[in-house]
Scaffold this motif. Structure first.
Motif, short mmCIF file in Angstrom:
data_model
loop_
_atom_site.label_atom_id
_atom_site.label_comp_id
_atom_site.label_asym_id
_atom_site.label_seq_id
_atom_site.Cartn_x
_atom_site.Cartn_y
_atom_site.Cartn_z
N PRO A 204 -2.02 108.32 31.13
CA PRO A 204 -3.03 107.59 31.87
C PRO A 204 -2.55 106.35 32.53
CG PRO A 204 -3.82 108.91 30.14
CD PRO A 204 -2.22 108.80 29.65
N SER A 205 -3.03 106.14 33.60
CA SER A 205 -2.66 104.81 34.10
C SER A 205 -3.65 103.81 33.41
CB SER A 205 -3.13 104.69 35.80
OG SER A 205 -4.41 104.98 35.88
N LEU A 206 -3.41 102.62 33.73
CA LEU A 206 -4.17 101.62 32.91
C LEU A 206 -5.65 101.58 33.46
CD1 LEU A 206 -3.53 99.29 30.87
CD2 LEU A 206 -3.55 97.63 32.73
N PRO A 207 -6.01 101.66 34.84
CA PRO A 207 -7.40 102.03 35.25
C PRO A 207 -7.90 103.02 34.87
CG PRO A 207 -6.12 101.23 37.13
CD PRO A 207 -4.92 101.69 36.02
N GLU A 208 -7.11 104.26 34.50
CA GLU A 208 -7.91 105.49 34.00
C GLU A 208 -8.26 105.19 32.37
OE1 GLU A 208 -5.36 108.96 36.76
OE2 GLU A 208 -4.65 108.05 34.86
N ALA A 209 -7.34 104.31 31.74
CA ALA A 209 -7.54 104.17 30.37
C ALA A 209 -8.91 103.26 30.26
CB ALA A 209 -6.36 103.53 29.75
N TYR A 210 -8.91 102.39 31.32
CA TYR A 210 -10.06 101.56 31.27
C TYR A 210 -11.43 102.39 31.37
CZ TYR A 210 -13.00 97.44 33.07
OH TYR A 210 -13.96 96.47 33.17
N ALA A 211 -11.56 103.23 32.43
CA ALA A 211 -12.58 103.94 32.79
C ALA A 211 -12.99 104.90 31.56
CB ALA A 211 -12.31 104.81 34.07
N SER A 212 -12.08 105.32 30.83
CA SER A 212 -12.12 106.31 30.03
C SER A 212 -12.58 105.57 28.64
CB SER A 212 -10.85 107.03 29.40
OG SER A 212 -10.95 107.89 28.26
N LEU A 213 -12.05 104.48 28.09
CA LEU A 213 -12.55 103.98 27.14
C LEU A 213 -13.83 103.20 27.07
CD1 LEU A 213 -12.01 102.54 24.28
CD2 LEU A 213 -10.59 100.86 25.23
N LEU A 214 -14.16 102.72 28.19
CA LEU A 214 -15.58 101.96 28.61
C LEU A 214 -16.35 102.97 28.77
CD1 LEU A 214 -15.93 98.84 28.57
CD2 LEU A 214 -13.48 99.46 28.36
N GLY A 215 -16.02 104.00 29.39
CA GLY A 215 -17.13 105.06 29.72
C GLY A 215 -17.68 105.82 28.44
N ALA A 216 -16.47 106.69 27.93
CA ALA A 216 -16.45 107.56 26.80
C ALA A 216 -16.77 107.04 25.57
CB ALA A 216 -15.24 108.28 26.68
N ALA A 217 -16.69 105.71 25.39
CA ALA A 217 -17.13 105.11 24.03
C ALA A 217 -18.41 104.66 24.00
CB ALA A 217 -16.11 103.91 23.72
N GLY A 218 -19.15 105.10 24.93
CA GLY A 218 -20.65 104.75 24.81
C GLY A 218 -21.24 103.43 25.19
N SER A 219 -20.63 102.91 26.34
CA SER A 219 -20.54 101.53 26.70
C SER A 219 -21.82 101.35 27.71
CB SER A 219 -19.72 101.08 27.86
OG SER A 219 -19.55 102.14 29.10
N GLY A 220 -22.75 102.57 27.71
CA GLY A 220 -24.14 102.65 28.45
C GLY A 220 -23.98 103.19 29.81
N VAL A 221 -22.71 103.37 30.31
CA VAL A 221 -22.61 103.93 31.59
C VAL A 221 -21.66 105.06 31.77
CG1 VAL A 221 -22.70 101.72 32.81
CG2 VAL A 221 -20.40 102.37 32.27
N ALA A 222 -21.87 106.13 32.33
CA ALA A 222 -20.90 107.28 32.52
C ALA A 222 -19.57 106.67 33.18
CB ALA A 222 -21.63 108.25 33.34
#
Length: 264
Positions: A204-222
Motif C-alpha cells: 500500500p502507498s503511504l497515503p493508503e497506509a495513512y487512511a487505513s491506520l487512522l481510520g481503521a484503528a478507531g480514530s473517530g472517523v471512518a
C-alpha cells in the motif's frame, strides 16, 4: 525566458532506486546530476526506531497536525532551502522538478507537520521520499520547530509498519539519524535487503497506509473522511481532528504510538 527544466524520467528514477542508486547534484543551481551508490548505507529497522520520552510526548499530545501528501512541493522546497551552516543543497532545481513529477506519478510522498497560528497553518517540518514495492527511501527532512522533523519520522515509521514495508533507507548515516535508531549496512547487505523488498511486490502507498491506520484503528472517523484525494495518483491525506468529545476515540498521535508497540 528560462528554458524548461529537464527532468529525470520517473521510470528511470524508479529503476535506479530498485538498483540501489539515487541522483544528487553539486549545488542548487547545478543542471547536471550524478548517480550515487554508497559503499555503506544507513537504514532504520522498522522495529528499531528510538523514540525518546520527550519525542513520544510531542507525538502523543499532537503538538503538530500531521498530514500526508498535503504539500509535497512545499516540503521539497523547504528541504532544499539554505540552512544555518548549510547554504548549499544537493537538491537542485532539476532534482526537485523530477521528484515533483514522481510524486504526481504516485511514487514520491511527503509527511508534513503543521502548527496553527494567528495567520493560519504554518508548515514547520516534514520529510519526503520514494516508495516502491515494500521499500521506502527517505530523501530529506527539515524542521522549523523543535522535534517537527522527528515527529514526521515517527509517523513515517508507524505508517510503513502498518503497511507491511520491509525496508526504510536513509542513504547516509548522520549522528541525528543514529540517535533515532539508524544502523549502518554494507552495500552488499543493503542490496540483499532491497532485493527482498522488491521481490515482495507492491505494498500500500503511504497515503493508503495513512487512511487505513487512522481510520481503521478507531480514530473517530471512518476511512475516507480524513482523506482528501488530490490530482493524479499522488493523493493527499489530511489528519482527522483529535477527539475531545468523550467518545473514547484516541487522538491521532496516540494511535501512532500504539501502532509502534504492536507486534508486526
Amino acid at each position: 525566458m528560462h528554458a524548461p527544466v529537464k527532468i529525470i524520467p520517473s521510470e528511470l528514477l524508479l529503476t535506479a532506486y530498485r538498483s540501489g542508486i539515487f541522483p544528487m547534484a553539486d549545488s542548487r543551481d547545478d543542471e547536471e546530476i550524478y548517480w550515487v551508490e554508497p559503499r555503506e548505507r544507513a537504514v532504520i529497522p522498522l522495529d528499531g526506531l528510538r523514540c525518546s520520552h520527550s519525542l513520544a510526548k510531542a507525538v502523543r499530545q499532537d503538538r503538530f497536525r500531521v498530514t500526508c501528501n498535503a504539500d509535497f512541493a512545499g516540503v521539497i522546497a523547504a528541504c532544499a532551502a539554505p540552512r544555518p551552516g548549510h547554504p548549499e543543497s544537493w537538491i537542485s532545481d532539476r532534482i526537485a522538478a523530477s521528484y515533483r513529477a514522481l510524486h504526481l506519478a504516485g511514487h514520491a510522498h511527503s509527511i508534513e507537520c503543521w502548527r496553527d497560528g494567528e495567520s493560519g497553518a504554518e508548515l514547520v517540518g516534514g520529510l519526503y521520499g520514494v516508495g516502491f514495492d515494500h521499500a521506502f527511501c527517505g530523501e530529506s527532512m527539515f524542521s522549523r520547530a523543535t522535534d517537527a522533523s522527528k515527529v514526521a519520522l515517527v509517523w513515517l515509521v508507524a505508517l510503513l509498519r502498518h503497511a507491511g514495508y520491509a525496508l526504510l533507507d536513509c542513504q547516509f548515516m548522520t549522528e541525528h539519524l543514529a540517535s533515532l535508531g539508524a544502523v549502518p549496512v554494507s552495500r552488499e547487505g543493503y542490496l540483499a535487503a532491497l532485493s527482498e523488498a522488491v521481490a515482495a511486490g507492491p505494498a500500500p502507498s503511504l497515503p493508503e497506509a495513512y487512511a487505513s491506520l487512522l481510520g481503521a484503528a478507531g480514530s473517530g472517523v471512518a476511512v475516507g473522511e480524513g482523506v482528501a484525494v488530490g490530482a493524479g495518483a499522488a493523493g493527499a491525506a489530511r489528519v482527522p481532528p483529535s477527539s475531545s468529545d468523550g467518545s473514547g476515540a484516541s487522538s491521532p498521535g496516540k494511535l501512532i504510538l500504539q501502532s509502534l508497540t504492536q507486534t508486526s
